[in-house]
Design an enzyme around this catalytic site. Sequence first.
Site, short mmCIF file in Angstrom:
data_model
loop_
_atom_site.label_atom_id
_atom_site.label_comp_id
_atom_site.label_asym_id
_atom_site.label_seq_id
_atom_site.Cartn_x
_atom_site.Cartn_y
_atom_site.Cartn_z
N LYS A 168 -10.99 4.79 11.29
CA LYS A 168 -10.48 3.80 12.22
C LYS A 168 -11.62 3.27 13.09
O LYS A 168 -12.51 4.04 13.49
CB LYS A 168 -9.40 4.42 13.10
N ASP A 197 -11.11 0.53 9.12
CA ASP A 197 -9.79 -0.07 9.35
C ASP A 197 -9.65 -0.37 10.83
O ASP A 197 -9.66 0.54 11.66
CB ASP A 197 -8.71 0.93 8.89
N GLU A 223 -10.84 -3.30 6.65
CA GLU A 223 -9.38 -3.45 6.57
C GLU A 223 -8.81 -4.00 7.87
O GLU A 223 -9.19 -3.58 8.96
CB GLU A 223 -8.76 -2.08 6.26
N ASP A 272 2.59 -2.17 0.66
CA ASP A 272 3.11 -0.80 0.77
C ASP A 272 4.45 -0.77 0.04
O ASP A 272 5.33 -1.58 0.35
CB ASP A 272 3.28 -0.45 2.25
N GLU A 332 -4.38 5.80 -1.16
CA GLU A 332 -4.54 6.10 0.27
C GLU A 332 -3.84 7.43 0.53
O GLU A 332 -2.61 7.52 0.46
CB GLU A 332 -3.95 5.00 1.15
CA CA Z 1 -4.39 0.32 7.65
#
Ligand code: CA
Length: 379
Positions: A168, A197, A223, A272, A332
Amino acid sequence: MRITDVTCHILQSKVEQPFVSARGWVYSTRASCIVEVSTDEGITGWGECYGPAAVNKALIDTQYRPRVIGRDPFDVEVVWEDLYNRIKDYGAQGFSITALSGIDIALWDIMGRAVNKPVHKLIGGAHRAEVQAYATGLYFIDMERLVEEAVEEAQKYAAQGFHAIKMKIGLGDAKLDLRRVAAVREAIGPGVKLAVDANHCFTVPQAIQLGRAMEELDLMWFEEPISPEDHAGYAQVSQALDMAVAGGENDFTRWGFRDIIASKAMDIVQPDVCAAGGISECRKIAALASAHGVECVPHAWGSAIGLAATVQFLAALPDTPPCLRPAPPMLEFEQTPNPLRDHLAKEPIVQVNGIVAVPGGPGLGIEVDRAVLNQYKVA
Ligand code: CA
């Protein structure tokens, strides 16, 4: 075969050590709406909906359940179109689609169990018997040790066998973000792949500036650099950067992805299965992406059920592009503490040396442990 009932279970667990993303959200609990679809032949299918569980449950209980009971699970796309067309006037994105996703996944699970085949056999077959997993983590926990904790967590994943990690970013300080990513890259060395991300926390110029600075760190992708509504902004960022730009966990259905893909606003789309419309719709999104030379690498964030559905879908995605030594789409594998991911299946999905075997059992390939389901059930 006829569907006799649709039951939503809201599961919730407490996170012992809360963590924070660039959105500023503090994750102190993990919750999910699990969908159980029963049939008159005694076969039960499981699905999962992304996002706030109580809203998904309310949508399914009041809008979808009455329209699904009595249907044949093998009419999965007929059911999908019926539910979508019933609700789209009030919401063609978001909750109406996450709720629909949970039902769709459960119907695929039922079909697989009915013919004793894993879902990937019903959607074209597996391009690979195992998938490469990347570890998602490196959130913000101790604000005094942001660089150190990221390095330690990345080293832990590398030691566990992961060959790829996603961290992150988005600390409100581009220099600190850059320093933190550089420290992780140095700690894990050139042999472990790394992605970042931002959870859509930047403006277009901020994303381009930081992206250019990060390019020398050999990243797989950047991302969600910017807000998901700004598809034109994604095209700007993608064109400005040499590295791949990814996004799509907040986009829904073939119509939502159509313009992103056709305009190449992203190099990698990340639908997703628990959000974008289930396995049925993610197949269509993947076909759109393939036709435009865009990679499809699904997003995953949920319980063992969502993870299993993602693995089934991922197994059936071709290499983009096919070649001698392809880079197959990766799984993921989110690593923050979550008992719903680790314990809800009797035989949980695990990684060994960064590899996850594609389950070969019927349906999603997992068996839900009802004792664990009841342990975490709050509604
Ligand atoms: Ca993400």
